[in-house]
Structures are given as C-alpha cells and as structure tokens.
Design an enzyme around this catalytic site. Structure first.
Site, mmCIF file in Angstrom:
data_model
loop_
_atom_site.group_PDB
_atom_site.id
_atom_site.type_symbol
_atom_site.label_atom_id
_atom_site.label_comp_id
_atom_site.label_asym_id
_atom_site.label_seq_id
_atom_site.Cartn_x
_atom_site.Cartn_y
_atom_site.Cartn_z
ATOM 1 N N VAL A 181 0.656 -1.274 -0.006
ATOM 2 C CA VAL A 181 -0.118 0.000 -0.109
ATOM 3 C C VAL A 181 0.904 1.350 0.016
ATOM 4 C CG1 VAL A 181 -1.761 1.310 1.049
ATOM 5 C CG2 VAL A 181 -1.967 -1.284 1.409
ATOM 6 N N CYS A 182 0.563 2.116 -0.748
ATOM 7 C CA CYS A 182 1.338 3.368 -0.817
ATOM 8 C C CYS A 182 2.746 3.387 -0.900
ATOM 9 C CB CYS A 182 0.701 4.248 0.170
ATOM 10 S SG CYS A 182 1.174 6.060 0.348
ATOM 11 N N THR A 183 3.590 3.836 -0.140
ATOM 12 C CA THR A 183 5.096 3.722 -0.354
ATOM 13 C C THR A 183 5.613 2.446 0.157
ATOM 14 O OG1 THR A 183 5.208 4.890 1.619
ATOM 15 C CG2 THR A 183 5.613 6.142 -0.372
ATOM 16 N N THR A 187 2.023 3.297 -6.837
ATOM 17 C CA THR A 187 2.259 3.746 -5.715
ATOM 18 C C THR A 187 1.521 5.053 -5.586
ATOM 19 O OG1 THR A 187 3.874 4.002 -4.022
ATOM 20 C CG2 THR A 187 4.343 4.626 -6.165
#
Length: 329
Positions: free
Chosen positions: A110-112, A130
C-alpha cells in the site's frame, strides 16, 4: 486477536501477515486490516522486535510476532508511510520481506510500501503503482508503472496507490482468496463504495498540471502567501481558487502566476523526476486580469489553461486567484 498456529493446517482460514515499523501509515494497514478481519481471515502483525511501535500521528501498536517467529502466511501486506526514515535502511526487514514473499500466495503493498518491495527486488518484471507524486520513482528497465489505477495486479503482486487505495486492493485480494461474492459482502458490511472497475485514481486527476503545490491540493505558490478556497475536478478538467495576501496588486500576482505557470513541467517523482509536459507552456496575457496558456501532456493530449486575478469581495486587502485547466475536446 486469534493468533495463528505456527504449523497451520490445510483447512485453516487464509492468514494475513501485516508488517509494522515505526512511521507506518495508519490507514495503510488499518484499512486493509478492517477488510481482512471482516472477511474472517486470520490477521497478525509482525515487526523486527516485540516492542511497541509508533505509527504516524503518534499511534502506538504492539506487534504479535517478530521476524524470528512469524507464522507462515497466505497474504503478506506491506504498508507505506515513513519507509525512508528507518524501514528501507534495515537489512533485517528487507531480508524478512524477501523470505516471507516466497511462501505467500499474494504479496500486497500500500502506498510507499511498494518501495520496500522494490528494495527487496520483488518488482522486476511487474507492472506496479504507488502513491501520487512518487510513481515515477518505481520505474525501471524491468518495471512498468501506471498512473490511472487504484491498484494493480501483476503475477502474485498487488500494489496500490496511496492511503485509502489499500482498502480497494484488500477487497480485490479477498476476491482472489475467497471469491468476488465475499468481497462484495465485505464492502457492503463496511459501508464502502467498492468499484473494482472504477476510473478514480489520484495520480490521473487534472490538477497534476497545476503549478507548484496546487498540484497537491496545497495553496503553495512560490513567492506568494495564499489560502485555499476550493479545489475540485476530474481527469479532464480542474478548477482551483486561492486567496492571495502577498503580492498585493493584480499586476504583481499576474506576473508571478505567469512565471510559475511557464516554469511548470508537471514533474513527478521525488528521486527520479520525470516531466509530464512536452516543452514549456505557451502563456499569454489576455488582459483584464487574465492569463491563458496551452500545453501538451506526455500522452500527446492537448490542454488549455486560464488564470484570473480579481479583488476578493470578502477582504479588500486580498485577491482571488482562479486557475483552470481542461483537456481539449
């Protein structure tokens, strides 16, 4: 929480392992955790040590297991957040990801969190995404990035865009493990409007072509002091209104905006900057406190922009600046 037996069993419910570290983003693991828990999966957390960790905003959380005794898993979840502060510099953490990824049926970031997978060498040969503003940093000779998806499946990897996108990715993971009907039921129970085929993606919105901090929904223009009034739109058009207290005259603000628009290249990536505009925008002074400009994006799509500066009716010592961009029809 029901902890996972070390040995597991063939008929056991799928298990989910959530990596934790200092600076982890709350929604990156809490959102998917809600999904997996609602689906009845066995969820446990793992960190390097069995000590309280501090996530963002000061939240404290104690992991269930350490790298040394973490159980086998069906799904490995890697959240984002402050990954560049400590996590990505931790060889033990990266090695643990590499090891657990070999046993998991699904590896999800998730995300970074995607950058931890990148550091573990798990993104080569895959299509990934991302969080907005950092997608270009994941690109490489053997890694393709996409900007217009909330989550991307590639082999056994699921990478999601930022923050709340993890909920969408988790629901998709549930659909893979338990079936689409279960995932739909979970979304309804959570009162979440899940649309796995929807076209909302933060990185694809038209405000990415606004100058300076306006591209990130912040009233930040280099050389100006401003406050956000509104910012809204979609993939094809955007309008942002800010109130400027400095500079103080229409002509000064127009000149500042002309310079910032002309300098804007819609650059993405923190470590590997990539411009998403071909050539500098063509800016014209239209008179009457207005600027207009045209530009071409990196998909060869034509766009137009307009900026107006006028007195702000609620404060005589402020100016209202309206910036619009729109894809050519």
């Amino acid at each position: 929480m029901t902890l996972v037996p070390q040995g597991g069993s063939a008929d056991a419910l799928p298990t989910v392992t959530i990596l934790l570290f200092n600076g982890a983003q709350l929604i990156d693991f809490a959102g998917p955790w809600e999904v997996f828990g609602t689906a009845g999966l066995l969820v446990h957390t793992v960190a390097e040590k069995a000590e309280p960790l501090t996530a963002v905003f000061g939240a404290k959380i104690i992991p269930d297991y350490t790298f040394e005794n973490s159980p086998r898993t069906h799904l490995l979840l890697i959240p984002g957040g402050g990954v560049f502060q400590e996590a990505i510099k931790n060889p033990a953490l990266i090695h643990w990801i590499q090891t657990k990824a070999t046993e998991a049926k699904v590896v999800m970031s998730v995300c970074t969190g995607a950058f931890l997978l990148q550091a573990a060498g798990l993104l080569e040969g895959h299509t990934v995404t991302t969080t907005y503003g950092m997608i270009d940093d994941l690109s490489g000779p053997k890694t393709k990035v996409v900007y217009d998806r909330r989550f991307v499946e590639s082999g056994n990897l699921i990478t999601t865009a930022g923050l709340s996108s993890g909920i969408d990715g988790a629901l998709y993971a549930v659909s893979r493990l338990l079936g689409s009907g279960i995932a739909q039921s979970v979304a309804l129970e959570m009162e979440y409007n899940w649309d796995p085929t929807g076209n909302y993606a933060r990185a694809a919105l038209a405000d990415r072509f606004l100058p300076d901090g306006l591209a990130y929904a912040k009233p930040r223009i280099k050389g100006a002091q401003a406050k956000m009034i509104s910012t809204a739109g979609d993939r094809d058009q955007w309008e942002t209104k800010i109130v400027v207290s400095h500079p103080e005259t229409v002509s000064e603000v127009l000149e500042l905006m002309r310079a910032r628009i002309k300098a804007n290249t819609a650059t993405g990536g923190m470590f590997k900057p990539v411009s998403h505009i071909h050539g500098p925008p063509q800016v014209s002074v239209a008179g009457g406190g207005k600027l207009t400009w045209k530009f071409t994006d990196d998909d060869s799509q034509q766009w137009s922009g307009e900026c107006t500066v006028e007195p702000y009716e609620q404060r005589v010592d402020r100016l209202l600046v309206t910036i619009r961009v729109a894809r050519a029809k």
